[in-house]
Each structure stands twice: as C-alpha cells, then as structure tokens.
Design a protein around this motif. Structure first.
Motif, short mmCIF file in Angstrom:
data_model
loop_
_atom_site.label_atom_id
_atom_site.label_comp_id
_atom_site.label_asym_id
_atom_site.label_seq_id
_atom_site.Cartn_x
_atom_site.Cartn_y
_atom_site.Cartn_z
N PRO A 107 0.82 -1.22 0.00
CA PRO A 107 0.00 0.00 0.00
C PRO A 107 0.85 1.26 0.00
N PRO A 108 0.28 2.36 -0.47
CA PRO A 108 1.01 3.64 -0.44
C PRO A 108 1.53 4.00 0.95
N SER A 109 0.81 3.61 2.01
CA SER A 109 1.24 3.97 3.38
C SER A 109 2.67 3.53 3.68
N LYS A 110 3.12 2.48 3.00
CA LYS A 110 4.49 1.98 3.19
C LYS A 110 5.54 3.04 2.83
N PHE A 111 5.16 4.03 2.02
CA PHE A 111 6.14 5.00 1.48
C PHE A 111 5.89 6.44 1.92
N LYS A 112 5.17 6.54 3.06
CA LYS A 112 4.77 7.86 3.55
C LYS A 112 5.97 8.79 3.79
N ASN A 113 7.01 8.25 4.44
CA ASN A 113 8.14 9.12 4.82
C ASN A 113 8.97 9.56 3.62
N ALA A 127 -2.18 3.60 -8.22
CA ALA A 127 -3.12 3.09 -7.22
C ALA A 127 -4.42 2.74 -7.90
N GLY A 128 -5.02 1.64 -7.45
CA GLY A 128 -6.30 1.24 -8.03
C GLY A 128 -6.17 0.69 -9.44
N ILE A 177 -6.14 4.18 -3.21
CA ILE A 177 -6.27 5.52 -3.82
C ILE A 177 -6.43 6.57 -2.71
N HIS A 178 -7.29 6.24 -1.73
CA HIS A 178 -7.43 7.14 -0.57
C HIS A 178 -6.07 7.37 0.09
#
Ligand code: ADE
Ligand code: ZN
Length: 359
Positions: free
Chosen positions: A197-203, A219-220, A228-229
């Motif tokens: 998920p995108p959350s893995k790359f937040k930093n 995404a999606g 996507i969110h």
C-alpha cells in the motif's frame, strides 16, 4: 471535393486524404496534439532494440530471436508482466543505451502527434544491477533535450520507487537521485501493487515533497480503492496513475470528481494485464461520464500492443466515444501536465482550433 449526401463520417475510409472540412473522428484523433503522462520508459523497449542492446552489451537473454521475445508477451496479471519487463531491462547498461531507448520512443510518438511526455524511470531496477543512477537519468535527460530541440516534444522525468522493495531502499534511491534534482520533476510509485500500500512509502514521499518534487502514485490498477485514498491522504499525490478501481467506492468517486484529481488511465495496458476482459468492457466511459478527470496513456507500449494513437483509437471505437469526449480527455492531459504554462496554452489553443474545424 463534394461527398455524396448520404456519406456519414463513420462510413468514410481514406480519411487522411480528405480535406479538413470532412475530418472524421479518426483523423481528429491523429491530429490532436497529445500529452502522455503515464509511460514507463523501460516499457518502450521494443524487441528489436532489446536484441540489439543484448548484443552490444554481451547480455544473455532467455530468448534468441525477436519472435521468441514477442511470443512471451502473454500476461495474466501485473506480476506476470513485471517478471518479463525486468528481464528486458537487463540489456540497459550505458548512458547511450538509455539515450537510445528514450530517443526511439520520442521518434515513435512524434508520429502520434505527442507534444509532451512525462516518463517514469525506476532507477532501482538499474542500480540493483550496478548501473549508477547518474547513467540512467543523464541518458534519458539528453534524449529529452534532443527531443525538445529536434522533435518539438517537451518532457520531464518522474523518479518512480518500486513498491515491492522497502521504504529504506526508496530512501536510498531518492538520495542517489537528488544530485540530479534539476532533471526530475516528480516522484512516483510503481511495480507490484497488491500487498504494497502507499502507506508503506509515507516518509520518503514526505521528504521528496520537501525537496520540491511533486508526487504521483500508481493506485487502483489491481489494488483496492483504499489504496487511492491512501495515496491522496498519506502521499499527497496530485495525480493517480490508473485509478480505474475507484468506481467501486462512490465516496471516493465523489472526492476525485470534486477535486478533479487527474487519473492517468492506460486502456491497452488494462486489457493486456487482464484488469478488464476486453476494451468493450473497460470502464473508461463510465469514468468519463462520472465527471472524473481522465486521461489516456500507453504505460508500457512495447509490451501492450500500442502507443498513444492506438490507445486513443481503440478506446474511442470500442466505447463509441464522441469527438467531444476525445477532446476533453486530451485537454485534461495538458491541464494535468507538469509543463510550462505558455506551451500548455499553445497546445490547448491548437486543440480548440481543431474542435472548431471539426464542427
Ligand atoms: N511498472 C511498469 N508498468 C507498470 C504498471 N502497469 N503498473 C505498475 N508498475 C509498472
Ligand atoms: Zn504504469
């Protein structure tokens, strides 16, 4: 030249020979200036160039002919494609290789009237094989500069992190690319979507944005609307690459429409990777009718059976899209592009002129 009274546009055949007052939708599409916003430069490596570079660099491929390479282009999902795509990238070793691949793409899309390109490059694919970031970025940059001077195509690079690898590895890729920040406009996120998920790359995205780079992310495509969110909320992306699964979440659609977040849809890619069973079943028309800011792009054209005009023409004909639809998606792409305002307006004016001519 007078046409018989009953000759409708859809019945005509040699459109390109007709004067402009008889322009039909096919010739309109060919003549529209276009912006390509979703293109993996390594996905433009045609089998002929792959073979030539394998010889030039003494790289042994698991194929001995162009036909054998083409025969392997039979994908069941994103991962089955990525496995082959990564084999192909191994022939790329020198700055000249990256130049030649990018130049071949630019010469090809000049024929499709593409005027602006935004290229993803996954430097990690190459640094993992010992090819420096500088070699990749400078080779592509040199071709983009020649493309601007000789073909009238403007272009930018988007540094694309590989999501199947760790965030720490993406941080290293960003560090290695920052000395070439002038040659990079944005960061992106690609490769195997499910389970990453995108959350893995937040930093790493936060740091890239602090460095002045804008953010986009796949995404999606195969992943759920939730990704996507996340890309919007956690990575602060300004565009979503693919995004076709957004229709499963009405609240997400409302948000994307409200904010007019551009979706870089790649119709032929979606068919080749079995996201949809056929072009007739693609949801592009539904996306458009929902008021989403959709664009048409080629993703990995050497592998998915077509460049920009093929994507435009096949989408239009399978879904019976109107001239107004094609004009809208073309304007969407220029409006969503990371480009000079004056140049953007010049291309938008050419589109407006074609719209008037089409009538
Ligand atoms: N890398 C190259 N093409 C891709 C795609 N369609 N999706 C995700 N990553 C990619
Ligand atoms: Zn892609």
């Amino acid at each position: 030249m007078d046409l018989p009274a009953d000759t409708s546009r859809s019945m005509l055949s040699s459109y390109d020979l007709l004067p402009d007052k008889y322009m039909n939708i096919t010739s309109l599409i060919k003549r529209l200036p276009k912006a390509e916003l979703h293109l993996h430069i390594e996905g433009t490596l045609e089998p002929e160039l792959m073979m030539a570079l394998s010889k030039r660099n003494n790289v042994t491929l698991p194929f001995s002919t162009v036909d054998e390479i083409k025969a392997a282009y039979d994908f069941s999902d994103l991962q089955s494609f990525l496995d082959l795509y990564h084999i192909g990238t191994q022939v790329l070793k020198t700055e000249q290789d990256f130049y030649d691949m990018t130049w071949a793409y630019l010469e090809r899309v000049a024929k499709d009237n593409v005027k602006h390109v935004e290229l993803f490059t996954d430097t990690q694919t190459h640094t993992d094989r010992g090819v420096p970031t500088e070699t990749v970025i400078q080779g592509i940059d040199r071709a983009l500069k020649d493309g601007e001077a000789q073909l009238g195509i403007s272009g930018v690079q988007i540094l694309c992190f590989l999501r199947h690898l760790s965030e720490a590895e993406a941080e290293k890729a960003l560090d290695a690319a920052l000395p070439y920040k002038d040659q990079i406009r944005a960061v992106g996120l690609a490769s195997s979507e499910m389970g990453h998920p995108p959350s893995k790359f937040k930093n790493v995205f936060a740091r890239a944005r602090k460095e002045g780079l804008v953010a986009v992310a796949h995404a999606g495509e195969e992943g759920p609307p939730e990704y996507i969110h996340e890309a919007l909320d956690l990575l602060n992306v300004v565009r979503i690459d693919h995004g076709v699964r957004c229709l499963e979440d009405p609240k997400l659609v409302a948000r994307l429409v409200q904010d007019q977040v551009p979706l870089t849809v790649c119709p032929l890619s979606n068919i080749a990777l079995c996201v949809f069973d056929s072009m007739e079943q693609h949801n592009f028309k539904q996306l458009l009718e929902a008021g989403l800011c959709v664009t048409i792009n080629s993703d990995d054209p050497a592998y998915f059976g077509g460049y920009m005009n093929d994507n435009y023409l096949q989408t239009q004909s399978a879904l019976n899209l109107s001239a107004a639809d094609m004009i809208k998606v073309t304007c969407n792409a220029f409006n969503a592009a990371f480009m000079d305002e004056t140049l953007r307006n010049t291309h938008l004016e050419t589109i407006a002129q074609l719209e008037r001519e089409f009538g």
